[in-house]
Design a protein around this motif. Sequence first.
Motif, PDB file in Angstrom:
ATOM      1  N   ILE A  85     -45.355   1.088 -39.103  1.00  0.00           N
ATOM      2  CA  ILE A  85     -46.810   0.869 -39.792  1.00  0.00           C
ATOM      3  C   ILE A  85     -47.017   0.788 -41.177  1.00  0.00           C
ATOM      4  CG2 ILE A  85     -49.139   1.793 -39.955  1.00  0.00           C
ATOM      5  CD1 ILE A  85     -48.598   3.167 -37.063  1.00  0.00           C
ATOM      6  N   GLY A  86     -45.966   1.680 -41.776  1.00  0.00           N
ATOM      7  CA  GLY A  86     -46.044   1.572 -43.337  1.00  0.00           C
ATOM      8  C   GLY A  86     -47.452   1.902 -43.829  1.00  0.00           C
ATOM      9  N   ASN A  87     -47.768   0.928 -44.777  1.00  0.00           N
ATOM     10  CA  ASN A  87     -49.163   1.105 -45.494  1.00  0.00           C
ATOM     11  C   ASN A  87     -50.191   0.300 -44.727  1.00  0.00           C
ATOM     12  OD1 ASN A  87     -48.161   2.819 -47.429  1.00  0.00           O
ATOM     13  ND2 ASN A  87     -47.270   1.235 -48.446  1.00  0.00           N
ATOM     14  N   HIS A  88     -49.839  -0.509 -43.618  1.00  0.00           N
ATOM     15  CA  HIS A  88     -50.736  -1.398 -43.009  1.00  0.00           C
ATOM     16  C   HIS A  88     -52.144  -0.665 -42.528  1.00  0.00           C
ATOM     17  CE1 HIS A  88     -48.189  -4.637 -43.249  1.00  0.00           C
ATOM     18  NE2 HIS A  88     -47.386  -4.094 -43.003  1.00  0.00           N
ATOM     19  N   LYS A  89     -53.074  -1.227 -42.679  1.00  0.00           N
ATOM     20  CA  LYS A  89     -54.438  -0.551 -42.279  1.00  0.00           C
ATOM     21  C   LYS A  89     -54.810  -0.851 -40.938  1.00  0.00           C
ATOM     22  CE  LYS A  89     -54.747   1.096 -46.366  1.00  0.00           C
ATOM     23  NZ  LYS A  89     -54.337   2.480 -46.746  1.00  0.00           N
ATOM     24  N   ARG A  90     -54.484  -1.983 -40.269  1.00  0.00           N
ATOM     25  CA  ARG A  90     -55.041  -2.497 -39.005  1.00  0.00           C
ATOM     26  C   ARG A  90     -53.743  -2.352 -38.135  1.00  0.00           C
ATOM     27  NH1 ARG A  90     -56.889  -7.332 -38.536  1.00  0.00           N
ATOM     28  NH2 ARG A  90     -57.806  -6.600 -36.601  1.00  0.00           N
ATOM     29  N   PHE A  91     -53.781  -1.621 -37.085  1.00  0.00           N
ATOM     30  CA  PHE A  91     -52.710  -1.838 -35.998  1.00  0.00           C
ATOM     31  C   PHE A  91     -53.052  -1.515 -34.629  1.00  0.00           C
ATOM     32  CE2 PHE A  91     -52.770   2.154 -38.267  1.00  0.00           C
ATOM     33  CZ  PHE A  91     -52.530   3.236 -37.463  1.00  0.00           C
ATOM     34  N   ASN A  92     -52.354  -1.673 -33.609  1.00  0.00           N
ATOM     35  CA  ASN A  92     -52.679  -1.542 -32.249  1.00  0.00           C
ATOM     36  C   ASN A  92     -51.331  -0.395 -31.858  1.00  0.00           C
ATOM     37  OD1 ASN A  92     -54.975  -2.998 -31.688  1.00  0.00           O
ATOM     38  ND2 ASN A  92     -53.877  -4.672 -31.210  1.00  0.00           N
ATOM     39  N   LEU A  93     -51.442   0.476 -30.933  1.00  0.00           N
ATOM     40  CA  LEU A  93     -50.406   1.205 -30.380  1.00  0.00           C
ATOM     41  C   LEU A  93     -50.545   1.227 -28.721  1.00  0.00           C
ATOM     42  CD1 LEU A  93     -50.555   4.520 -32.715  1.00  0.00           C
ATOM     43  CD2 LEU A  93     -49.143   2.602 -32.741  1.00  0.00           C
ATOM     44  N   ALA A  94     -49.367   1.568 -28.198  1.00  0.00           N
ATOM     45  CA  ALA A  94     -49.373   1.512 -26.655  1.00  0.00           C
ATOM     46  C   ALA A  94     -48.361   2.382 -26.231  1.00  0.00           C
ATOM     47  CB  ALA A  94     -49.197   0.182 -26.146  1.00  0.00           C
ATOM     48  N   VAL A  95     -48.788   3.263 -25.334  1.00  0.00           N
ATOM     49  CA  VAL A  95     -47.550   4.043 -24.404  1.00  0.00           C
ATOM     50  C   VAL A  95     -47.670   3.761 -23.126  1.00  0.00           C
ATOM     51  CG1 VAL A  95     -47.004   6.794 -23.829  1.00  0.00           C
ATOM     52  CG2 VAL A  95     -48.487   5.938 -26.159  1.00  0.00           C
ATOM     53  N   THR A  96     -45.996   3.436 -22.597  1.00  0.00           N
ATOM     54  CA  THR A  96     -46.127   3.248 -21.166  1.00  0.00           C
ATOM     55  C   THR A  96     -44.918   4.221 -20.616  1.00  0.00           C
ATOM     56  OG1 THR A  96     -45.684   1.516 -19.604  1.00  0.00           O
ATOM     57  CG2 THR A  96     -44.305   1.474 -21.677  1.00  0.00           C
ATOM     58  N   GLN A  97     -44.894   4.439 -19.294  1.00  0.00           N
ATOM     59  CA  GLN A  97     -43.969   5.420 -18.563  1.00  0.00           C
ATOM     60  C   GLN A  97     -43.686   5.102 -17.270  1.00  0.00           C
ATOM     61  OE1 GLN A  97     -44.823   7.909 -16.106  1.00  0.00           O
ATOM     62  NE2 GLN A  97     -46.743   6.596 -15.894  1.00  0.00           N
ATOM     63  N   ALA A  98     -42.516   5.613 -16.904  1.00  0.00           N
ATOM     64  CA  ALA A  98     -41.922   5.103 -15.579  1.00  0.00           C
ATOM     65  C   ALA A  98     -41.479   6.661 -14.995  1.00  0.00           C
ATOM     66  CB  ALA A  98     -40.778   4.489 -15.407  1.00  0.00           C
ATOM     67  N   ASP A  99     -42.383   7.305 -14.366  1.00  0.00           N
ATOM     68  CA  ASP A  99     -41.901   8.788 -13.861  1.00  0.00           C
ATOM     69  C   ASP A  99     -41.749   9.669 -14.899  1.00  0.00           C
ATOM     70  OD1 ASP A  99     -41.661  10.459 -11.435  1.00  0.00           O
ATOM     71  OD2 ASP A  99     -39.362  10.288 -11.749  1.00  0.00           O
ATOM     72  N   ALA A 100     -42.676   9.595 -15.970  1.00  0.00           N
ATOM     73  CA  ALA A 100     -42.682  10.618 -17.318  1.00  0.00           C
ATOM     74  C   ALA A 100     -44.042  10.705 -17.630  1.00  0.00           C
ATOM     75  CB  ALA A 100     -41.778   9.818 -18.360  1.00  0.00           C
ATOM     76  N   MET A 101     -44.940  10.772 -16.742  1.00  0.00           N
ATOM     77  CA  MET A 101     -46.296  11.033 -17.051  1.00  0.00           C
ATOM     78  C   MET A 101     -46.717  12.012 -18.033  1.00  0.00           C
ATOM     79  SD  MET A 101     -49.440   9.844 -16.807  1.00  0.00           S
ATOM     80  CE  MET A 101     -49.560   8.681 -15.399  1.00  0.00           C
ATOM     81  N   GLU A 102     -46.121  13.495 -17.769  1.00  0.00           N
ATOM     82  CA  GLU A 102     -46.289  14.296 -18.520  1.00  0.00           C
ATOM     83  C   GLU A 102     -46.129  14.264 -20.144  1.00  0.00           C
ATOM     84  OE1 GLU A 102     -45.417  19.205 -18.826  1.00  0.00           O
ATOM     85  OE2 GLU A 102     -45.018  18.178 -16.942  1.00  0.00           O
TER      86      GLU A 102
END
Length: 285
Positions: free
Chosen positions: A223-240
């Motif tokens: 991300i650094g100094n960028h102001k606009r960004f999207n994030l995502a999280v994905t999991q396989a049998d690691a919900m917690e």
Amino acid sequence: MMSEKIAILVDSGTDVPKGVIDNGPFFMVPLRIIFSDREYRDGIDVSSDNIFPLIQKELPKTSLPDGELIHQIFDEIKDQGYTHVIIVTISSGLSGTYNALRVLSDHYEGLTFHAIDTKNVGIGAGILAIYAGELVKQGKSFAEVISDTESKIAKTKIFFNVDTLEYLQKGGRIGLVASLLGSALKLKPIISCNPDGIYYTVAKVRGLNKSIDKTIELVKAHIGNHKRFNLAVTQADAMETAEKVYHRLRELFPTAENIYFGKVSPALSVHTGPGSLGVVCQVLD
């Protein structure tokens, strides 16, 4: 000039969350999971929740989507009045899906196609498809959606942790990931895709908690100094673990435009194994 009605066609390995798919203008073509006694359509006949008991008994092969089914989906897109299709797939360096869809679309009449090779995998590819879908909803032209989405490929990075490299090795998807010696030390590899869309090791960290800390550190650096960004999280049998990471990202990056949350598709889970977790950062400015 004829108005453009644009559809986004993804393969199931892009891990675009079902809620996003259902909200349009998305269509999905499933990868195939092939066991010795039967075949499953990824995400249709088998889910992320029930794939692991199956692969404990036998490690299946994964394959390209069925050609006849792809044509049926092309027909469905055309029948719904779409005129243009942007195909967004997982990396051509990891799967033949990109080439298969591109070749089939070249021989299909009645729709204008463009295929985007994301050089990424899982939600790292999916977040580019979601971005394209948002541009379509904003009324951008076919050319504008393609240009803007392709400009974000190099700015989109996935970091994923696997509990073991066993599944990547058995599935032949090891790429440039060096085999880890000293598993007794509980070294956890953090893996990403290089500019050619091939897996490589970003870091090796001892223990789950340090691995997560390092992953978030890598996201911060991207991300650094960028102001606009999207994030995502994905999991396989690691919900917690995934939920903890999701909440940490919310606290650390309150200005994120979106933080998507989803599951690794069954077809990708065959290669990553249980206990895998991915975090994606997509810089927009």
